[in-house]
Scaffold this active site. Structure first.
Site, PDB file in Angstrom:
ATOM      1  N   LYS A 127      12.681   4.828   8.717  1.00  0.00           N
ATOM      2  CA  LYS A 127      12.766   3.932   7.561  1.00  0.00           C
ATOM      3  C   LYS A 127      14.176   3.919   6.950  1.00  0.00           C
ATOM      4  CE  LYS A 127       7.856   3.852   6.385  1.00  0.00           C
ATOM      5  NZ  LYS A 127       6.857   3.863   5.279  1.00  0.00           N
TER       6      LYS A 127
ATOM      7  N   PHE B 184       1.219  -1.705  -4.080  1.00  0.00           N
ATOM      8  CA  PHE B 184       2.500  -1.250  -3.522  1.00  0.00           C
ATOM      9  C   PHE B 184       3.107  -2.231  -2.514  1.00  0.00           C
ATOM     10  CE2 PHE B 184      -0.879   0.592  -0.871  1.00  0.00           C
ATOM     11  CZ  PHE B 184      -0.442   0.319   0.414  1.00  0.00           C
TER      12      PHE B 184
ATOM     13  N   TYR C  11       2.921  -5.362   7.698  1.00  0.00           N
ATOM     14  CA  TYR C  11       2.085  -4.782   6.643  1.00  0.00           C
ATOM     15  C   TYR C  11       0.996  -5.738   6.156  1.00  0.00           C
ATOM     16  CZ  TYR C  11       5.281  -0.793   6.469  1.00  0.00           C
ATOM     17  OH  TYR C  11       6.004   0.331   6.784  1.00  0.00           O
TER      18      TYR C  11
ATOM     19  N   HIS D 295       7.432   5.372  10.102  1.00  0.00           N
ATOM     20  CA  HIS D 295       6.202   4.594  10.276  1.00  0.00           C
ATOM     21  C   HIS D 295       5.628   4.889  11.647  1.00  0.00           C
ATOM     22  CE1 HIS D 295       3.454   1.128  10.541  1.00  0.00           C
ATOM     23  NE2 HIS D 295       3.910   1.005  11.785  1.00  0.00           N
TER      24      HIS D 295
ATOM     25  N   GLU E 194       1.986  -4.423  16.607  1.00  0.00           N
ATOM     26  CA  GLU E 194       3.252  -4.135  15.922  1.00  0.00           C
ATOM     27  C   GLU E 194       4.435  -4.183  16.895  1.00  0.00           C
ATOM     28  OE1 GLU E 194       2.488  -0.432  13.868  1.00  0.00           O
ATOM     29  OE2 GLU E 194       0.948  -1.363  12.601  1.00  0.00           O
TER      30      GLU E 194
ATOM     31  N   ARG F 205       1.414  10.105  15.151  1.00  0.00           N
ATOM     32  CA  ARG F 205       0.901  10.250  13.779  1.00  0.00           C
ATOM     33  C   ARG F 205       0.919  11.729  13.371  1.00  0.00           C
ATOM     34  NH1 ARG F 205      -0.047   5.705  10.483  1.00  0.00           N
ATOM     35  NH2 ARG F 205      -1.273   7.165   9.254  1.00  0.00           N
TER      36      ARG F 205
ATOM     37  N   ARG G 241       7.624  13.866   7.970  1.00  0.00           N
ATOM     38  CA  ARG G 241       7.522  13.452   6.570  1.00  0.00           C
ATOM     39  C   ARG G 241       7.722  14.640   5.627  1.00  0.00           C
ATOM     40  NH1 ARG G 241       2.778   8.852   7.329  1.00  0.00           N
ATOM     41  NH2 ARG G 241       4.193   7.048   7.228  1.00  0.00           N
TER      42      ARG G 241
ATOM     43  N   ASN H 142       8.923   7.735   2.850  1.00  0.00           N
ATOM     44  CA  ASN H 142       8.273   8.779   3.659  1.00  0.00           C
ATOM     45  C   ASN H 142       8.804   8.817   5.102  1.00  0.00           C
ATOM     46  OD1 ASN H 142       7.039   6.426   4.426  1.00  0.00           O
ATOM     47  ND2 ASN H 142       4.941   7.139   4.145  1.00  0.00           N
TER      48      ASN H 142
ATOM     49  N   THR I 180       0.760  10.536   5.013  1.00  0.00           N
ATOM     50  CA  THR I 180       1.486   9.426   4.380  1.00  0.00           C
ATOM     51  C   THR I 180       2.308   9.899   3.179  1.00  0.00           C
ATOM     52  OG1 THR I 180      -0.285   7.935   5.077  1.00  0.00           O
ATOM     53  CG2 THR I 180       1.195   7.139   3.352  1.00  0.00           C
TER      54      THR I 180
HETATM   55  O1  CDP Z   1       2.373   4.664   6.903  1.00  0.00           O
HETATM   56  P1  CDP Z   1       0.922   5.072   6.912  1.00  0.00           P
HETATM   57  O2  CDP Z   1       0.127   4.407   7.999  1.00  0.00           O
HETATM   58  O3  CDP Z   1       0.767   6.568   6.914  1.00  0.00           O
HETATM   59  O4  CDP Z   1       0.309   4.608   5.512  1.00  0.00           O
HETATM   60  P2  CDP Z   1      -0.334   3.200   5.067  1.00  0.00           P
HETATM   61  O5  CDP Z   1      -1.523   3.509   4.236  1.00  0.00           O
HETATM   62  O6  CDP Z   1      -0.528   2.304   6.239  1.00  0.00           O
HETATM   63  O7  CDP Z   1       0.764   2.588   4.096  1.00  0.00           O
HETATM   64  C1  CDP Z   1       1.918   1.980   4.608  1.00  0.00           C
HETATM   65  C2  CDP Z   1       3.114   2.466   3.821  1.00  0.00           C
HETATM   66  O8  CDP Z   1       3.004   2.001   2.488  1.00  0.00           O
HETATM   67  C3  CDP Z   1       3.225   3.990   3.677  1.00  0.00           C
HETATM   68  O9  CDP Z   1       3.888   4.599   4.767  1.00  0.00           O
HETATM   69  C4  CDP Z   1       3.986   4.145   2.384  1.00  0.00           C
HETATM   70  O10 CDP Z   1       5.384   4.124   2.571  1.00  0.00           O
HETATM   71  C5  CDP Z   1       3.593   2.915   1.583  1.00  0.00           C
HETATM   72  N1  CDP Z   1       2.625   3.252   0.526  1.00  0.00           N
HETATM   73  C6  CDP Z   1       3.056   3.303  -0.791  1.00  0.00           C
HETATM   74  O11 CDP Z   1       4.245   3.085  -1.062  1.00  0.00           O
HETATM   75  N2  CDP Z   1       2.154   3.598  -1.796  1.00  0.00           N
HETATM   76  C7  CDP Z   1       0.861   3.846  -1.510  1.00  0.00           C
HETATM   77  N3  CDP Z   1       0.009   4.126  -2.497  1.00  0.00           N
HETATM   78  C8  CDP Z   1       0.423   3.797  -0.174  1.00  0.00           C
HETATM   79  C9  CDP Z   1       1.327   3.506   0.834  1.00  0.00           C
HETATM   80 MG    MG Z   2      -0.426   2.467   8.265  1.00  0.00          MG
END
Ligand code: CDP
Ligand code: MG
Length: 131
Positions: free
Chosen positions: A9, A57, A49, A115, A126, A85, A102, A112, A91
């Site tokens: 990122k 968010f 996304y 991705h 993706e 993962r 992370r 974080n 996350t």
């Molecule tokens: O990236 P990951 O699949 O672990 O998490 P996600 O639930 O798919 O969310 C995508 C991205 O959104 C995360 O990696 C975070 O950077 C961001 N996010 C955030 O800023 N605030 C949240 N409450 C949840 C996710």
């Molecule tokens: Mg995700």
């Protein structure tokens, strides 16, 4: 062999953590099939996304991911999706297991570090956006 999609990122690229993260990827046995440094455009971020559209968010996430350069990677390994993962960690970096990317290089939920696709179907979808 399975493929997955990864991003280093923007904040991690800016902090010069790319090399350390790529080192961890290779040490864990992933093959880097393709890799490039890009600035993501609005359409790519929205496609990536799409599942989060409407969440509180979402707008911040799209603007963070399009603001400065990042590195996209196509990774290959047996069980690549799950193993990437696992190497990324949870996350929220505050909850990420010790030694994960992370935990080491994440600052917060929105910074974080990396991705990773959450399923083989997501990985195919993706990867097609960026490669
Ligand atoms: O990236 P990951 O699949 O672990 O998490 P996600 O639930 O798919 O969310 C995508 C991205 O959104 C995360 O990696 C975070 O950077 C961001 N996010 C955030 O800023 N605030 C949240 N409450 C949840 C996710
Ligand atoms: Mg995700």
């Amino acid at each position: 062999m399975q493929q997955t999609f990864a991003i280093i990122k923007p904040h991690a690229v800016k902090s010069k953590f790319s090399g350390k993260i790529i080192d961890m990827i290779e040490a864990a046995g992933f093959e880097i099939v393709e890799m490039k440094k890009i600035t993501m455009n609005q359409a790519q971020a929205q496609a990536l996304y799409a599942e989060h559209e409407g969440k509180p968010f979402y707008n911040g996430l799209v603007s963070i991911m399009t603001a400065s350069p990042l590195i996209v990677l196509k990774l290959q390994k047996n069980e690549a999706v799950a193993l990437w993962r696992e190497l990324m960690g949870a996350t929220n970096p505050a909850n990420a297991a010790q030694g994960t990317i992370r935990a080491l290089y994440g600052n917060s939920l929105d910074e974080n570090a990396v991705h990773g696709s959450d399923s083989p179907a997501s990985a195919a979808r993706e990867l097609a956006i960026f490669f």
